[in-house]
Scaffold this active site. Sequence first.
Site, short mmCIF file in Angstrom:
data_model
loop_
_atom_site.label_atom_id
_atom_site.label_comp_id
_atom_site.label_asym_id
_atom_site.label_seq_id
_atom_site.Cartn_x
_atom_site.Cartn_y
_atom_site.Cartn_z
CB CYS A 55 -5.26 -2.39 1.02
SG CYS A 55 -4.06 -1.29 1.78
N GLY A 56 -3.60 -4.54 3.19
CA GLY A 56 -3.21 -4.73 4.59
C GLY A 56 -3.13 -3.43 5.37
CG HIS A 57 -0.23 -0.47 4.43
ND1 HIS A 57 0.64 -0.53 5.50
CD2 HIS A 57 0.49 -0.82 3.34
CE1 HIS A 57 1.83 -0.90 5.08
NE2 HIS A 57 1.77 -1.08 3.78
CB CYS A 58 -7.02 -0.51 3.72
SG CYS A 58 -6.36 0.28 2.24
#
Length: 503
Positions: A55-58
Amino acid sequence: MVNKTILWSAIAASFASISNVLASDSDVLALTDKTFNKEVLDKSLMLVEFYAPWCGHCKALAPEYELAATDLKDKIPLAKVDCTENEATCREHGVQGYPTLKVFRNGESTEYRGTRKHEGIVSYMKKQALPNVSDLTEATALNDFKESDRVVVIAYVKPDDKETKETYDTLAAKLRDDFTFGLVTDEELAKTEQIKEFPSLVLYKQFDEKRVDLSGAALKDEDLTNFIKSNSIPLLDQIDAENFATYMESGLLLGYAFTDNEDDRAKYDALLRPVAEKFKGKVNLVHIDASKYGGHTSNVGLKDGEFPAFAIQNLNTASKYPYTGSDVSTTAFEEFVENVFSGKIEPTLNSEEVPETNDGPVKVVVGSQFNDIVLDKSKDVFLEVYAPWCGHCKNLAPTWEKLGEQVQGLKNSNLVIAKLDGTANDIPPEGDFKVEGFPTLKFFKAETNEMIDYNGDRSHADLIRFIKEHSTGKIELEVPVEEEQEEQKEAKDEAETVNHDEL
């Protein structure tokens, strides 16, 4: 209520028993299906991130989360769960997207509502550790408390004023996620803060004028809420994804100064700061980095790439007011803001050109003709708001066209089937709705303009049933027999499939 120093000592002691299962270079506790309950459910306070490695946001959150964990070490533990390897735990706690952050208190969880930046995480969790209102009885505790967060609220109340205390407690319980609240009932201690009237409320800030006072008559919950929210927003802060919600919640008009370099930002800061001060509590003004968020210009009626620029947006209605004047001065901006606020300036609407011919079975609506066509009280109007790239809209198109052809063939019908490209045309304020997704279907009744949402199946048959139920005139539309039979067959097949799956 407890003293802040004692409280923090107790919290640190309560977490001393946490298992040391962290990697040597991380202060974030890594949890699994096997260790989650043991490490979380008996702790008085903990923040847990549910994430996926891809996950990029993670990935963007990870370094901020690590810094926050280090700052809160031995006070409030921060943990994480890899949902790709620990599906049972993530499913049990209702994780539906990544990252999901939850605050746990003795096994009970609530959604984390703070920002995803290091300082914001620390601030939010410190607030969670405090009581709703911290009782401040000594000068040292008072001075430390005033500097403990970016915005701190302290009430100065006489010891026997139970009514104000109860109002303040209720307010603090409601806003504890966003602000830190203290209470002083010692009149001598209050004098050291130049408090001359009781009750008084002081908002201490680490920006702008540093302190704002509210005193005098009995303080009401609504008055206190408005005072705190309007004074806790900086005059000219930089807006981004982290603090945008704060401006949304304020309910005020929002003015954007788009700049893409430091010189222009400094120039516009000097020009707009007096305007921000004059309209404080009525209009919020912000800087926005045009190099990162230049695409937002279309949402406020400006052209991307033409910076610096200034525009105002009504976040409640999505109305936009771009500044198009050639005079770039404090006086000009002040007049512009005043005229927008007072309603003297009409909002700018994105609109395609009016079509040269518009006599097809589906009436084409553009922004500038919305009121004339959709809000024509002599007609029932069934409107589709679509996007050219939307797959669901493409699937609906032939059905919508067929519906339009049927209606067009009726005699003495007051029904119009219409469509509007929601990516190229704005809904005017009179339309009184926001487009949350595509396609959006709305039925406007003749005579009253009553708007009815369509949330049913998008089949030809269901659309006809909806029209017959809500139209103001007699509509001679019938569902073709073969369609009725096909729908019944599909419903039967679906029921049999469900029953088979359940067996």
